[in-house]
Design an enzyme around this catalytic site. Structure first.
Site, PDB file in Angstrom:
ATOM      1  N   GLN A 251       0.845  -1.189   0.000  1.00 52.55           N
ATOM      2  CA  GLN A 251       0.000   0.000   0.000  1.00 52.55           C
ATOM      3  C   GLN A 251       0.883   1.242   0.000  1.00 52.55           C
ATOM      4  O   GLN A 251       1.735   1.399   0.880  1.00 52.55           O
ATOM      5  CB  GLN A 251      -0.872  -0.015   1.258  1.00 52.55           C
ATOM      6  CG  GLN A 251      -1.619   1.294   1.513  1.00 52.55           C
ATOM      7  CD  GLN A 251      -2.434   1.230   2.785  1.00 52.55           C
ATOM      8  OE1 GLN A 251      -3.447   0.552   2.849  1.00 52.55           O
ATOM      9  NE2 GLN A 251      -1.984   1.931   3.817  1.00 52.55           N
TER      10      GLN A 251
ATOM     11  N   GLU B  56     -12.607  -2.247   9.852  1.00 50.15           N
ATOM     12  CA  GLU B  56     -11.261  -2.637  10.261  1.00 50.15           C
ATOM     13  C   GLU B  56     -10.873  -1.999  11.594  1.00 50.15           C
ATOM     14  O   GLU B  56     -10.131  -2.565  12.371  1.00 50.15           O
ATOM     15  CB  GLU B  56     -10.237  -2.257   9.178  1.00 50.15           C
ATOM     16  CG  GLU B  56     -10.135  -3.280   8.051  1.00 50.15           C
ATOM     17  CD  GLU B  56     -11.398  -3.369   7.203  1.00 50.15           C
ATOM     18  OE1 GLU B  56     -12.123  -2.355   7.130  1.00 50.15           O
ATOM     19  OE2 GLU B  56     -11.680  -4.447   6.644  1.00 50.15           O
TER      20      GLU B  56
END
Lengths: 354, 384, 354, 384
Positions: free
Chosen positions: B126, B244
């Site tokens: 990422q 998350e």
């Protein structure tokens, strides 16, 4: 308190601090310190030779024993500079050996040819030092001996006296483990080592002095770490503003500063009291108090320095990490906060009785 | 495609037992209960086993090769994996990119990328943060310009977790400098072997190369390597938060740290010290209270409710609690707190390992300071 | 855990909370509370009559003993509302008496004609309650009896059983002292009071319930105090900005909020566990944990509320002061943090042994 | 004028003995060691005794009727007064206004006001804060307009300590609204019996009327009742800070609170509890370390050095420490922490009295928040 020697000690301290510039670069560079990590003995013998040349080995030896007879104010001034420079050499442990041995300090140490360190601690998590001597021989263990990986002599402190033991002595096993800052901490195991036990009545005092001196080292370390962090807060920008302009970081920075100045004040006043004659209870209490303050300061600054550096704070390449690693490696030497508070609580009983 | 049973139809207890058996039967001969992340070469066997059994993407719908677990079942799976001490795989693809592809990807993108995540052929990284864009993520400067049929990328990403293990990276890039900073950001998909991509590892305080910098120097990718619309990348990047965050705030890290603290205290001989106990029980209450708070959010997930900004409370308290536990460990470990390697070779007794591993938890994934700013405004309704 | 009764308890709790609006004004007015301070018995008998009318005295009486048999979830919901309204009446102490006495609760209490409170505490700073009974008579003292200044009956809890003692009983001396919130705390002295000791096996359980219920009262109090403080932060301006825009106050406010939500979660989960059957160790641990959390929460919020209100915070006329005074008056009831941590540490031993 | 010996020529020890004897011989039959301020009617005998002996204004020069003490000697006097538990007199005149008059006053003002402060005929109050101007003091709105030969004052002051005991008040008023807020403030001297002055007492958390609001409704004072130049009041108001801040940061409050904590712990039976002791010794170290830091500032005063903004560190730490001690007291006092009156009638055992008296110390005289702002900018050089 007598202040008649004010100018003397200040002048001495200034000279010693200046001399330390040979070892701690004035520009603050930590490249030597960084390079020395994680290989070899964790310290540089050449630096110890320089320290001897600069006369440091004689600082804590009385004048009538041929030393300089300098006080804790000068010693703390030196330790503060060494802490600011994260100097990894076992200077304090050598000074302790000299303070214990006085005129019996081996000549080779004074010339810088040999390195001596002090082995005193009977077990991890306690300040006991009286173990180790039995029937004229050395038995058992001594923990947390700095510089053990490459020292030539050990001043082994026991309840039966102090023994100067050469590295190669029969029955002595020296091992050492890596510490987080990249140095090593030594463990001496004595399997009935023959030794001459020299009488020594000042061990407890030397340990109090060492506790204070180590506090000064942690103070120097913390001050430099705070300075680096404040510099970072001034230049690092997020949301188009220096992060040091955010009030919540400002207020936390002031808390570090306050704790730092309390540590400085306590250490400086305690060193003066030690030098001008303090009774045993005051010495014991104030050494513990300085160590408690300085140990907690170092851990506070370490924690906040990482957080305020953000992601940079958890890299190894940023210099602040060297301070964090040193802080967590050394904050508990000469007793962590738990031990200091316990010994202060024990003094409380004496106060009641008094 | 692997045919899986309908796990959501199982009772929680049955599913828990299923996961437990699965892990015990299938976990390969790699480390368990590690405090730091393993690299791809070490964790690869576990990824491939999960892949082979169709367990690598627990939250993806079944028609896309996932397990299709509800949030409640997913939590049980996480709990059992943690209980056994399963190493965390390189899960940016399964956890981060997959859901984004499913939501914003073209048919062609889904068809190409999803199977390769499932198989482990593509390991993703990422690329969000930059040297000047951390807490202020929308300040990204790495830019991409459309040149014919290619995006040409120039700039730098940093703090790329396990970037050195990845062969693909998704990045936020600036594609319009003339608008509000959030409005000029796009989301590109870049193969790490594209000419002009270089990486530099960054060692962390544990002296491990867990993250790296990634440099883009005239890197070209086809125009269709964009996820979502041009200049809509910020929306995609933000879309993942929510569910998350609940898992980040789970009490597991703190609870396992307490059991290590317990052992360290026993070894140090302070377990019976009333002063230690006083602090220990206070921390224990913190863990138990956090567990009760966590369960409220888990119930919301189970009930399909949206998770609001208030979930930041979990993350703040969990990470700070974890740190406080690690700090008491360091105090209790006394002089041993400074050892680089575990005492007696027993990682459970290594105070410093927990101390160091606890440091990033208040920094990454939204620093405590940013989380508190968010709480103050979005939850407490305090003025700017 | 069984959730089959989820809807039942929620509906019951809603009704009880609604009924409390007869006592706690929906508009948040504290004028009744303010006026009642520092004179008389510190509480209003009329309000206790209302409480009886609303059926509260039957909440903790089992259905087969003629009560409502409601759970701790409903009780905590009620206590939270009472705490938010700073209700000074001894509702909890009455509910405790009802829980202990069950079908033996005096009829006059059920009708609201008479007020009963529980006397259990053997000494300040400890949770002991087994003292007081000797040879069929009541002897010694019971501390911290709420509402003692005007109660008609005392449910006196001892190791030998529970005795219902009327105010005028021979050999009973009732004194009371003013508390900081303007109420009174009672001390009962028994000089061989004749009494019938009814057997009672649920005292420890009732005390655990009370500890939990009082935590809910402190939660309600803290939540309202935080709300008032946040309102103040939004409107109070300095340097041409609302002080709630200053980041350091914002971050401290979020800390209060986090602690508050932890307290709410712990109390709510504990009440559910109590209602759905928890073993003795869990009950003991979770009651202590809730009380520790709620007591510390109330003190945190009190401290920060004063500071954030600035000079207004130290006036008696600002309503926030009522919350501060109530917090410091009641935070330690049913055991302060020292006691809770000590009992949790004792449970640690059991865990080890287990 | 009373003829006093040259106290500064004495050794510190001799002077200390002189003060100690003076107090023991002269202190009237009024309360000692009070935690809250006494009102004029109660403390008046002590004021008049100090006045009679020429001891009411220790820091004023001798030619003006003061003792002319150096900062070091003044500190000894304060220490000995505190040691004996002398009640604090209404000292706004001697401490605050006197030095300002000496610095900024006209000959006529000095001739009129100074002797009346010395004699106790004028008891002064300080009118700085307003409802909208607390931490942001320069925002004062109470205004004065010159009308012929009079100032006409309209507005309100608040938090005026012991204002109900005063017959004069000095106030900061706005005399120019068109300039930077600090530049339009003047400093006026107002008799409390002037028509249009009304006061309303404010009860504090200790339920005592220690301060009040003062309202000005077309109050007229002659044009010469201004201290310093028109619009220069801010300079005068700020001039006093510095030396006084050192005394605010003295460890006396905390040290005496520790001895009360000691007694409360003995009564509660926790003095031997290791958990209590651990916290007690930590606080004791805080007091001792603060004492060492305080001495550094005292040395500066003795050496005639200027005191910088860093002295705020003393005030912050002292006041927060005092509060932390009071909070441990409350914990140790258990259920008795809630009592309104001292247990056993012994004020030393009254935890709540210390708790409440500790609250204003972090608010008045520059709140902790303002002090930290100052430190961050002036001492740590952090950006705005």
């Amino acid at each position: 308190m007598s202040e008649s020697d004010t100018e003397d000690w200040q002048e001495n301290a200034r000279m010693i601090v200046d001399s330390a510039r040979a070892i701690v670069p004035a520009d603050g560079s930590l490249s030597r310190v960084r390079k020395a990590r994680f290989h070899g003995s964790g310290f540089d013998r050449e630096v110890m030779r320089q320290a001897a040349d600069l006369g440091w080995m004689l600082m804590r030896v009385e004048e009538d024993a041929g030393g300089l007879g300098l006080g804790m104010r000068e010693t703390c001034a030196l330790m503060e500079v060494l802490g600011g420079g994260l100097v990894p050499e076992p200077v304090l442990s050598s000074l302790m050996a000299a303070a214990v041995l006085q005129e019996r300090l081996p000549e080779a140490v004074l010339t810088g040819e040999a390195v001596i360190v002090t082995a005193w601690q009977d077990k991890v998590g306690a300040q006991d030092w009286r173990g180790g001597a039995s029937g004229g021989r050395l038995l058992g263990r001594k923990y947390n001996v700095p510089g053990a990986a490459d020292a030539d002599f050990f001043a082994v402190v026991t309840g039966g006296g102090v023994a100067v033991v050469p590295r190669g002595a029969e029955g002595l096993t020296v091992t050492s483990e890596e510490t987080l800052d990249g140095g090593r901490t030594g463990l001496l195991t004595f399997d009935g080592v023959e030794a001459e036990f020299l009488p020594c009545e000042r061990v407890e005092q030397v340990l109090q002095d060492a506790r204070l001196a180590h506090s000064a080292y942690l103070l120097g370390l913390s001050e430099r770490a705070l300075t680096i962090t404040l510099d970072y807060l001034r230049v690092r920008k997020q949301f188009d503003k220096p992060i040091g302009s955010f009030q919540s970081l400002q207020h936390r920075a002031t808390e570090m500063k306050i704790r730092l100045e309390l540590a400085r004040a306590a250490i400086s006043a305690t060193a003066r009291r030690f030098d001008t004659g303090a009774d045993e209870r005051t010495r014991s209490r104030d050494a513990a108090r300085c160590k408690l303050r300085a140990g907690e300061l170092a851990m506070l600054v370490a924690r906040e320095a990482v957080q305020m550096h953000g992601a940079m704070g958890i890299t190894d390449e940023a210099d602040i990490g060297l301070f964090v690693r040193k802080a967590i490696s050394e904050a508990n030497l000469f007793g962590g906060p738990r031990q200091q508070r316990a010994s202060l609580a024990a003094l409380l009983d004496q106060e009641e009785a008094a | 495609m692997i045919s899986l049973p309908d796990y959501n139809a199982m009772s929680d207890a049955d599913f828990r037992q299923t996961v437990r058996s699965f892990v015990e039967e299938n976990y390969p001969d790699i480390p368990r209960h590690t405090l730091s992340r393993l690299h791809w070469e070490d964790v690869k066997p576990w990824y491939l086993i999960l892949s082979k059994h169709g367990w690598i993407c627990p939250t993806w719908q079944r028609e896309h090769g996932g397990m299709g677990l509800t949030a409640g079942k997913h939590l049980i799976l996480i709990e059992e994996f943690e209980r056994y001490g399963c190493a965390r795989v390189n899960d940016i693809g399964p956890v981060m990119l997959g859901p984004l592809l499913l939501k914003y990807g073209t048919q062609a993108q889904k068809a190409f990328f999803l199977p390769r995540i499932l198989s482990g052929e593509h390991i993703w990284a990422q690329g969000y943060s930059e040297p000047g864009a951390g807490s202020d993520l929308a300040a990204v400067r790495c830019e991409a310009v459309l040149d014919g049929r290619d995006w040409v990328i120039n700039g730098q990403k940093t703090w790329t977790t396990l970037g050195m293990d990845a062969n693909w990276i998704f990045i936020l890039v600036r594609t319009d400098k003339t608008v509000r900073k959030q409005a000029g950001i796009s989301f590109l998909l870049v193969p790490m072997d594209a000419p002009g991509v270089t990486i530099r590892n960054i060692e962390n305080l544990e002296l491990e190369a867990e993250f790296c910098e990634v440099f883009f120097d005239d890197v070209r990718v086809p125009a269709d390597h964009i996820l979502g619309e041009v200049n809509q990348g910020w929306t995609a990047a933000k879309a993942l938060l929510g569910h998350e965050r609940v898992f980040i705030g789970a009490p597991r890290l703190s609870a396992s740290a307490m059991s290590r603290l317990n052992r360290i205290a026993l070894r140090a001989g302070v377990w019976d010290d009333p002063v230690f106990r006083d602090r220990y029980v206070a921390l224990q209450c913190d863990v138990l209270d956090l567990t009760d708070l966590f369960e409220i959010y888990v119930d919301k997930l189970r009930g399909g409710e949206d998770i609001g900004a208030d979930v930041a409370m979990l993350k703040i308290f969990q990470s700070e609690l974890y740190q406080r536990i690690s700090e008491l460990m360091m105090e209790v470990a006394e002089e041993d707190s400074g050892l680089r390697h575990p005492p007696e070779g027993d990682r459970q007794l290594h105070a410093a390992a927990t101390y160091l591993s606890a440091r990033p938890t208040t920094i990454f994934g939204g620093s405590t300071e940013i989380m508190r700013n968010v709480l103050a405004k979005a939850v407490l309704d305090l003025p700017s």
